[in-house]
Design an enzyme around this catalytic site. Structure first.
Site, PDB file in Angstrom:
ATOM      1  N   ALA A 127      -4.311  51.311  71.605  1.00 29.92           N
ATOM      2  CA  ALA A 127      -3.078  50.628  72.145  1.00 29.92           C
ATOM      3  C   ALA A 127      -2.997  49.175  72.009  1.00 29.92           C
ATOM      4  O   ALA A 127      -1.897  48.693  71.625  1.00 29.92           O
ATOM      5  CB  ALA A 127      -3.152  50.864  73.862  1.00 29.92           C
ATOM      6  N   CYS A 181      -4.643  52.910  87.741  1.00 24.90           N
ATOM      7  CA  CYS A 181      -5.272  54.334  88.424  1.00 24.90           C
ATOM      8  C   CYS A 181      -6.515  53.730  88.826  1.00 24.90           C
ATOM      9  O   CYS A 181      -7.450  54.852  89.261  1.00 24.90           O
ATOM     10  CB  CYS A 181      -5.271  55.165  87.803  1.00 24.90           C
ATOM     11  SG  CYS A 181      -6.000  55.668  86.382  1.00 24.90           S
TER      12      CYS A 181
HETATM   13  N1  SAH Z   1       0.315  58.543  81.112  1.00 30.50           N
HETATM   14  C1  SAH Z   1      -0.423  59.936  80.637  1.00 30.50           C
HETATM   15  C2  SAH Z   1      -2.048  59.888  81.308  1.00 30.50           C
HETATM   16  C3  SAH Z   1      -2.551  58.634  80.473  1.00 30.50           C
HETATM   17  S1  SAH Z   1      -4.491  58.708  80.676  1.00 30.50           S
HETATM   18  C4  SAH Z   1       0.135  61.197  81.489  1.00 30.50           C
HETATM   19  O1  SAH Z   1       1.536  60.994  82.178  1.00 30.50           O
HETATM   20  O2  SAH Z   1      -0.111  62.002  81.243  1.00 30.50           O
HETATM   21  C5  SAH Z   1      -5.017  57.746  79.788  1.00 30.50           C
HETATM   22  C6  SAH Z   1      -5.008  58.061  78.241  1.00 30.50           C
HETATM   23  O3  SAH Z   1      -5.366  56.698  77.629  1.00 30.50           O
HETATM   24  C7  SAH Z   1      -5.822  58.962  77.724  1.00 30.50           C
HETATM   25  O4  SAH Z   1      -4.996  60.014  77.116  1.00 30.50           O
HETATM   26  C8  SAH Z   1      -6.786  58.427  76.865  1.00 30.50           C
HETATM   27  O5  SAH Z   1      -7.149  59.285  75.656  1.00 30.50           O
HETATM   28  C9  SAH Z   1      -5.946  57.160  76.362  1.00 30.50           C
HETATM   29  N2  SAH Z   1      -6.800  55.954  75.941  1.00 30.50           N
HETATM   30  C10 SAH Z   1      -7.902  55.379  76.556  1.00 30.50           C
HETATM   31  N3  SAH Z   1      -8.242  54.051  75.758  1.00 30.50           N
HETATM   32  C11 SAH Z   1      -7.104  54.044  74.942  1.00 30.50           C
HETATM   33  C12 SAH Z   1      -6.806  53.054  74.079  1.00 30.50           C
HETATM   34  N4  SAH Z   1      -7.801  51.933  73.767  1.00 30.50           N
HETATM   35  N5  SAH Z   1      -5.793  52.986  73.353  1.00 30.50           N
HETATM   36  C13 SAH Z   1      -5.024  54.282  73.560  1.00 30.50           C
HETATM   37  N6  SAH Z   1      -5.355  55.031  74.089  1.00 30.50           N
HETATM   38  C14 SAH Z   1      -6.222  55.084  75.125  1.00 30.50           C
END
Ligand code: SAH
Length: 397
Positions: free
Chosen positions: A283, A341
């Site tokens: 991200a 969260c």
């Molecule tokens: N918004 C989603 C839930 C998010 S859970 C829904 O509504 O279903 C958090 C997510 O962040 C996970 O899928 C995980 O794979 C991702 N994640 C964790 N670290 C990350 C990073 N550095 N960059 C991108 N995604 C990441």
């Protein structure tokens, strides 16, 4: 049945239990029998011998999770009563509908069942134990589930506690079906939208049920916008944005598997929709290379940055940095849906982190909505620790 063993508290340590807080910390205990086994059901007494509650004993800083403040056996009939109340509550909330087959049936302390999570996906129930006591009572739980739900409502029960039981308890188990498991339908519905739920390998119980109401709000605002769904997991927000009439939606997650399920979920609902694209990417990296002003609706829903108190400061820095990147890039008039969260981070701390990001970005920012977890993730008022999801909808100029 043998009477439960008894734990006696130190003088003055009964007050929080008398206010119905369901945890006994190990430091509050004056005396416990030598032969107590982890997960065992115990009666908790005050220093003067007054009954306070009955609960599950566990080794660690939370020594007992109180299951009942009434002096009663924690048996099959007990779980039937608790689960039946939980189901009635979800029906009252109008969450049990043909077009909504995804909901949380049991939310731990919020349903007076510390340590137990049950999520319903169509005719599959995913059960998750966070305490050894619940693990030991599993048969009571599964029998109660079969008993209280309408006939045929649940055909499969999947137990997903491999990663949630305290590892020191030395319980080695593999996630598995406790009943059913053949001809399983992995597609379930939330507010009329279809989702493939990956309870076998996915995160949590397979889906983030807790974002349902916030996704519905996003749908309401998505019309004609260029949406960026960061940390998309299996695409919950993306699918709602598309139904809301978004001009374009980009879904980003560092997990290639999650991104692939996102694509499948988009296709399930909208076929080959040219408005949607996805990208397996970190991200922070993605936001850095994003052109300014390209997106006018950004969702930031990262995993919990702080899993315990010691990690709070680093986590707040993480939220600040992430929100700063988004605030620097979002188009004028854009909306930012931003979440935390982390249970150990308060709404106030999260808001301060976002405030710092806004101040550094130098942009004008207004809070339009303050979001939280939905009604099937209730917060027991005597257990404020149960409040974990916080979100802000910001308008940025
Ligand atoms: N918004 C989603 C839930 C998010 S859970 C829904 O509504 O279903 C958090 C997510 O962040 C996970 O899928 C995980 O794979 C991702 N994640 C964790 N670290 C990350 C990073 N550095 N960059 C991108 N995604 C990441």
């Amino acid at each position: 049945m043998k009477p439960y063993k008894e734990i006696r508290l130190r003088p003055g340590k009964e007050a929080s239990l008398q206010r119905f807080h369901p945890w006994v910390f190990s430091g509050a205990i004056a005396h416990k029998p030598e032969d107590m086994i982890e997960g065992e059901t115990v009666r908790v007494l005050s220093a003067d011998g007054t009954f306070l509650g009955v609960g599950h004993f566990q080794i660690g800083s939370i020594a007992v999770r109180i299951m009942s403040f009434v002096d009663e056996p924690i048996d099959g009939a007990f779980y039937e009563r608790r689960l039946s109340n939980a189901y009635k509550m979800r029906s009252t909330l109008n969450l049990v509908r043909p077009d909504n087959t995804i909901f949380r049936l049991v939310h731990g302390e919020g349903d007076y069942l510390p340590g137990l999570i049950v999520d319903i996906y169509g005719n599959t129930a995913v059960v998750q134990a966070h305490s050894v006591g619940i693990h030991k009572d599993l048969e009571f739980v599964t029998n109660a589930l079969k008993c209280i739900l309408p006939a045929d409502a649940v055909k499969h029960i999947f137990y997903k506690s491999e990663g949630t039981l305290p590892y020191k308890a030395g319980i080695f188990l593999e996630n598995s079906y406790l009943s059913g498991g053949k001809d399983v339908d992995e597609i379930a519905m939330e507010n009329g939208l279809q989702f493939r739920i990956d309870w076998l390998k996915g995160q949590k119980t397979g889906f983030f049920v807790d974002q349902r109401e916030n996704r519905a709000l996003l749908e309401y605002y998505a019309g004609d916008r260029h949406v960026l769904n960061m940390f998309c997991y299996t695409g919950g927000f993306s699918v709602y944005a598309l139904r809301g009439g978004a001009a374009s939606v980009v879904s980003v997650d560092s997990s290639a598997k999650a991104v692939s399920i996102t694509d499948q979920n988009v296709a399930l609902n909208f076929g080959d929709d040219p408005r949607h694209s996805s990208c397996p990417e970190d991200a922070f990296k993605f936001l850095k290379q994003l052109p300014d002003e390209e997106k006018d609706l950004i969702i930031l829903d990262p995993p919990a940055f702080a899993k315990h108190r010691g990690a709070i400061n680093n986590a707040l820095q993480g939220y600040k940095k992430l929100n700063l990147h988004a605030l620097e890039k979002i188009a004028t008039g854009g909306l930012l849906f931003t979440f935390s969260c982390s249970q150990v981070i308060s709404a106030e701390q999260f808001r301060l982190a976002v405030f710092s990001a806004a101040a550094i970005s130098g942009r004008k920012v207004r809070i339009l909505h303050q979001l939280t977890q939905p009604a099937d993730h209730p917060i027991n008022i005597y257990h404020p620790e149960g409040e974990y999801l916080k979100g802000l909808v910001l308008q940025v100029e």
